[in-house]
Design a protein around this motif. Structure first.
Motif, short mmCIF file in Angstrom:
data_model
loop_
_atom_site.label_atom_id
_atom_site.label_comp_id
_atom_site.label_asym_id
_atom_site.label_seq_id
_atom_site.Cartn_x
_atom_site.Cartn_y
_atom_site.Cartn_z
N GLY A 34 0.79 -1.21 0.00
CA GLY A 34 0.00 0.00 0.00
C GLY A 34 0.83 1.27 0.00
N TRP A 35 0.11 2.36 -0.05
CA TRP A 35 0.70 3.69 -0.03
C TRP A 35 0.09 4.49 1.11
CZ3 TRP A 35 4.78 4.97 -2.99
CH2 TRP A 35 5.05 4.17 -4.11
N TYR A 36 0.95 5.19 1.80
CA TYR A 36 0.55 6.11 2.85
C TYR A 36 1.22 7.44 2.54
CZ TYR A 36 -1.00 1.98 5.41
OH TYR A 36 -1.65 0.83 5.78
N ARG A 37 0.71 8.51 3.14
CA ARG A 37 1.34 9.80 2.92
C ARG A 37 1.35 10.61 4.20
NH1 ARG A 37 -3.28 12.49 -1.05
NH2 ARG A 37 -4.89 12.87 0.57
N GLN A 38 2.31 11.52 4.25
CA GLN A 38 2.42 12.41 5.39
C GLN A 38 2.70 13.80 4.90
OE1 GLN A 38 5.25 11.17 8.37
NE2 GLN A 38 4.28 12.43 9.92
N ALA A 39 1.75 14.68 5.13
CA ALA A 39 1.92 16.08 4.78
C ALA A 39 2.61 16.81 5.93
CB ALA A 39 0.56 16.71 4.48
N GLN A 43 -0.18 13.84 10.55
CA GLN A 43 0.15 12.44 10.78
C GLN A 43 0.12 11.67 9.45
OE1 GLN A 43 -2.65 11.07 13.80
NE2 GLN A 43 -1.10 11.41 15.39
N ARG A 44 0.83 10.57 9.45
CA ARG A 44 0.81 9.71 8.28
C ARG A 44 -0.58 9.11 8.14
NH1 ARG A 44 5.73 5.57 7.38
NH2 ARG A 44 6.77 7.55 7.83
N GLU A 45 -1.07 9.08 6.90
CA GLU A 45 -2.40 8.56 6.66
C GLU A 45 -2.40 7.57 5.51
OE1 GLU A 45 -5.02 11.76 5.53
OE2 GLU A 45 -3.94 12.16 3.67
N LEU A 46 -3.38 6.68 5.54
CA LEU A 46 -3.51 5.70 4.48
C LEU A 46 -4.00 6.38 3.21
CD1 LEU A 46 -5.05 2.18 4.61
CD2 LEU A 46 -6.03 3.84 3.05
N VAL A 47 -3.41 5.97 2.08
CA VAL A 47 -3.89 6.43 0.78
C VAL A 47 -4.64 5.29 0.10
CG1 VAL A 47 -3.24 7.28 -1.49
CG2 VAL A 47 -1.99 8.06 0.55
N THR A 89 -0.22 17.14 -1.77
CA THR A 89 1.20 17.36 -1.49
C THR A 89 1.59 16.66 -0.19
OG1 THR A 89 1.27 19.47 -2.67
CG2 THR A 89 2.94 19.10 -0.95
N ALA A 90 2.61 15.80 -0.28
CA ALA A 90 3.02 15.02 0.89
C ALA A 90 4.22 14.16 0.50
CB ALA A 90 1.89 14.14 1.39
N VAL A 91 4.80 13.54 1.49
CA VAL A 91 5.76 12.47 1.24
C VAL A 91 4.96 11.17 1.22
CG1 VAL A 91 7.79 11.24 2.05
CG2 VAL A 91 7.64 13.73 2.32
N TYR A 92 5.11 10.42 0.16
CA TYR A 92 4.38 9.18 -0.01
C TYR A 92 5.29 8.00 0.34
CZ TYR A 92 0.45 11.58 -2.09
OH TYR A 92 -0.64 12.39 -2.28
N TYR A 93 4.79 7.14 1.20
CA TYR A 93 5.53 5.97 1.66
C TYR A 93 4.83 4.70 1.19
CZ TYR A 93 7.70 9.27 4.91
OH TYR A 93 8.39 10.32 5.47
N CYS A 94 5.62 3.76 0.69
CA CYS A 94 5.01 2.47 0.36
C CYS A 94 5.22 1.52 1.54
CB CYS A 94 5.59 1.89 -0.92
SG CYS A 94 7.34 1.53 -0.89
N ASN A 95 4.34 0.56 1.61
CA ASN A 95 4.32 -0.37 2.72
C ASN A 95 4.07 -1.77 2.20
OD1 ASN A 95 2.29 -1.86 4.81
ND2 ASN A 95 3.92 -0.76 5.89
N ALA A 96 4.74 -2.73 2.80
CA ALA A 96 4.49 -4.15 2.51
C ALA A 96 4.15 -4.82 3.82
CB ALA A 96 5.71 -4.79 1.88
N ASP A 97 2.97 -5.39 3.88
CA ASP A 97 2.47 -5.96 5.13
C ASP A 97 2.37 -7.47 5.05
OD1 ASP A 97 -0.56 -6.26 6.90
OD2 ASP A 97 1.36 -5.70 7.77
N SER A 98 2.64 -8.12 6.19
CA SER A 98 2.58 -9.59 6.28
C SER A 98 3.47 -10.21 5.21
CB SER A 98 1.14 -10.08 6.15
OG SER A 98 0.35 -9.57 7.20
N VAL A 99 4.73 -9.84 5.26
CA VAL A 99 5.71 -10.36 4.32
C VAL A 99 6.27 -11.67 4.85
CG1 VAL A 99 7.89 -9.94 3.13
CG2 VAL A 99 6.32 -8.03 3.59
N ALA A 100 6.16 -12.70 4.05
CA ALA A 100 6.73 -14.00 4.40
C ALA A 100 8.08 -14.13 3.70
CB ALA A 100 5.80 -15.13 3.95
N LEU A 101 9.08 -14.51 4.47
CA LEU A 101 10.42 -14.64 3.92
C LEU A 101 10.70 -16.09 3.53
CD1 LEU A 101 12.30 -12.37 6.45
CD2 LEU A 101 11.30 -11.74 4.25
N ARG A 102 11.60 -16.27 2.61
CA ARG A 102 11.89 -17.60 2.09
C ARG A 102 12.43 -18.54 3.17
NH1 ARG A 102 14.62 -15.00 -2.55
NH2 ARG A 102 13.05 -14.67 -4.17
N TYR A 103 13.14 -18.00 4.14
CA TYR A 103 13.72 -18.86 5.17
C TYR A 103 12.81 -18.97 6.40
CZ TYR A 103 15.43 -14.16 6.33
OH TYR A 103 15.54 -12.82 6.57
N GLY A 104 11.57 -18.50 6.27
CA GLY A 104 10.61 -18.66 7.34
C GLY A 104 10.63 -17.53 8.35
N GLY A 105 10.11 -17.78 9.50
CA GLY A 105 10.03 -16.77 10.52
C GLY A 105 8.67 -16.09 10.53
#
Length: 121
Positions: A34-39, A43-47, A89-105
């Motif tokens: 997803g994308w979030y932004r902070q003007a 506060q940072r908000e969901l886009v 106008t804002a700084v836009y941040y991308c987010n990756a949630d619930s990321v599963a890694l190849r080696y587990g965890g």
């Protein structure tokens, strides 16, 4: 895991821009991106967010103007922004949630470094 965002810049009101964010590393799968932004001074908000299955969610302020999409094979998320307004106008941040890694965890959440968008009136 790293998230590299790009595509920000200066655009006039009414214009369009597309943001991209690629996740790299030992990734097995990513549930939601997803994308979030902070003007300034706010506060940072969901886009917008999108699941691996393509289900999307948008902030009311961008519905009908922004479109989020993703390429699961490339672990990349996009944000097409149309009819831009100065209040975007804002700084836009991308987010990756619930990321599963190849080696587990445990599933993890990651943020990109942010890309700045300025919309002039």
């Amino acid at each position: 895991v790293q998230l590299q965002a790009s595509g920000g810049g200066l655009v006039q009101a009414g214009g369009s821009l597309r943001l991209s964010c690629a996740a790299s590393g030992s990734i097995s799968s990513i549930n939601a991106m997803g994308w979030y932004r902070q003007a300034p001074g706010k506060q940072r908000e969901l886009v917008a967010t999108i699941t691996s299955g393509g289900r999307t969610n948008y902030a009311d302020s961008v519905k009908g103007r922004f479109t989020i999409s993703r390429d699961n094979a490339k672990n990349t998320v996009y944000l097409q922004m149309n009819i831009l307004k100065p209040e975007d106008t804002a700084v836009y941040y991308c987010n990756a949630d619930s990321v599963a890694l190849r080696y587990g965890g445990t599933l993890r959440n990651y943020w990109g470094q942010g890309t700045e968008l300025t919309v002039s009136s």
